[in-house]
Design an enzyme around this catalytic site. Structure first.
Site, PDB file in Angstrom:
ATOM      1  N   LYS A  52       0.833  -1.202   0.000  1.00  0.00           N
ATOM      2  CA  LYS A  52       0.000   0.000   0.000  1.00  0.00           C
ATOM      3  C   LYS A  52       0.868   1.253   0.000  1.00  0.00           C
ATOM      4  CE  LYS A  52      -3.698   2.554   0.173  1.00  0.00           C
ATOM      5  NZ  LYS A  52      -4.731   2.451   1.225  1.00  0.00           N
ATOM      6  N   LYS A  73      -1.132  11.701   5.938  1.00  0.00           N
ATOM      7  CA  LYS A  73      -0.754  10.709   6.939  1.00  0.00           C
ATOM      8  C   LYS A  73      -0.078   9.511   6.296  1.00  0.00           C
ATOM      9  CE  LYS A  73      -3.457   7.558   7.765  1.00  0.00           C
ATOM     10  NZ  LYS A  73      -3.671   6.144   7.328  1.00  0.00           N
TER      11      LYS A  73
END
Length: 309
Positions: free
Chosen positions: A172, A240
């Site tokens: 990811k 983030k």
């Protein structure tokens, strides 16, 4: 055997995923910090749990989809967390995007209690969650993945086992750095077209048929041209994620200069107050730096003009 499902984290991504499991006839129990977020799901037949531990006592597999690494730690291992109510053999599938290093620690810690953890972050945004067409990258034991694969197939189109614990989160991270850098590239292309007086929509249409095509150009490019940024993926969450990517690279002693630069653009968008908008809003940061109006060189040679100056 039909598995009873528990869902924690019922926001933009988690809520439609839980809805798909309900629509497919599965027994679903939910918990959320804000109970008002699950009203629709309860109306569709979901059961309410009073805490993550209470939820874990009622189900066979728990799906988590929360914002950040500390949130996952809290709902799994915190007071009244999943681990307190879980039976040996329970499976936790974490769809959040969090630290790969912490993921491996969580997997080891849960394994000591007989709980299996799959890290299974997703790509596809809100549209993919609503349509049930997510891409799911899974780290963990193959045998455990196969037990829950039928459930993942309800919400995902592409499910790939990429390795052991943490591999899903590293994959990811690779996805997020490619998306971020491509998004900045598309932003720059639009800024160049606009500054030159070229219709950016026509430019995008031309590039869509060539090697520059990407889903980012297709989806985010249109948002950038329209200057409309409803959140498919909020800029603050992408910010983030980029911090996670850079931290993971730093832990490995690996320089990622392009990633660092694109992360700064996303950080700037958040700093300018665009954190709740889609991360394609980086285009607006670039527009702030663009000269006012298209350049007007007339018929004069740019080279000649430069020599005269």
């Amino acid at each position: 055997m039909t598995l009873k499902i528990g869902c924690i984290g019922l926001g933009i991504m988690g809520r439609p995923m839980a809805g798909h499991w309900l629509a497919a006839g599965h027994d679903v129990t939910v918990w959320a910090r804000r109970p008002e977020t699950v009203t629709t799901l309860l109306g569709q037949g979901a059961h309410w749990a009073d805490s993550p531990a209470d939820l874990a006592r009622q189900v066979d597999v728990v799906f988590t989809n929360v914002s950040d690494t500390p949130d996952v730690e809290q709902v799994l291992l915190g007071p009244d967390g999943v681990a307190e109510g879980a039976r040996p053999g329970m499976i936790v599938v974490d769809h959040s995007t969090i630290s790969p290093t912490v993921t491996r620690w969580l997997a080891d810690t849960l394994a000591e209690r007989g709980i299996h953890l799959l890290d299974a972050p997703v790509s596809g945004g809100e549209r993919g969650a609503v349509d049930g067409t997510l891409t799911i990258m899974v780290g963990g034991e193959t045998a455990i993945l196969e037990r829950v694969r039928p459930l993942l197939e309800v919400v995902g189109r592409t499910i790939t086992h990429v390795g052991g614990s943490g591999a899903g989160q590293f994959t990811k991270a690779c996805n997020q750095l490619i998306v971020a850098q491509t998004m900045v590239a598309v932003s720059e292309a639009i800024s160049l077209a606009e500054a030159a007086g070229v219709d950016p929509a026509a430019m995008r249409e031309a590039l869509m048929g060539g090697l520059a095509y990407s889903r980012v150009l297709e989806v985010h490019g249109e948002r950038m041209i329209r200057r409309e940024y409803p959140p498919g993926f909020k800029a603050r969450l992408h910010n983030k994620d980029m911090a996670i990517v850079l931290r993971a690279a730093a832990d490995l002693g690996l320089p990622l200069p392009g990633t660092a630069l694109s992360a700064q653009w996303i950080s700037a968008a958040v700093g300018l107050g665009h954190g709740e908008e889609d991360s394609a809003v980086v285009a607006e940061v670039l527009r702030r730096l663009a000269p006012p109006g298209p350049m007007n060189g007339g018929n004069r040679s740019p080279l000649a003009t430069a020599e005269q100056e």
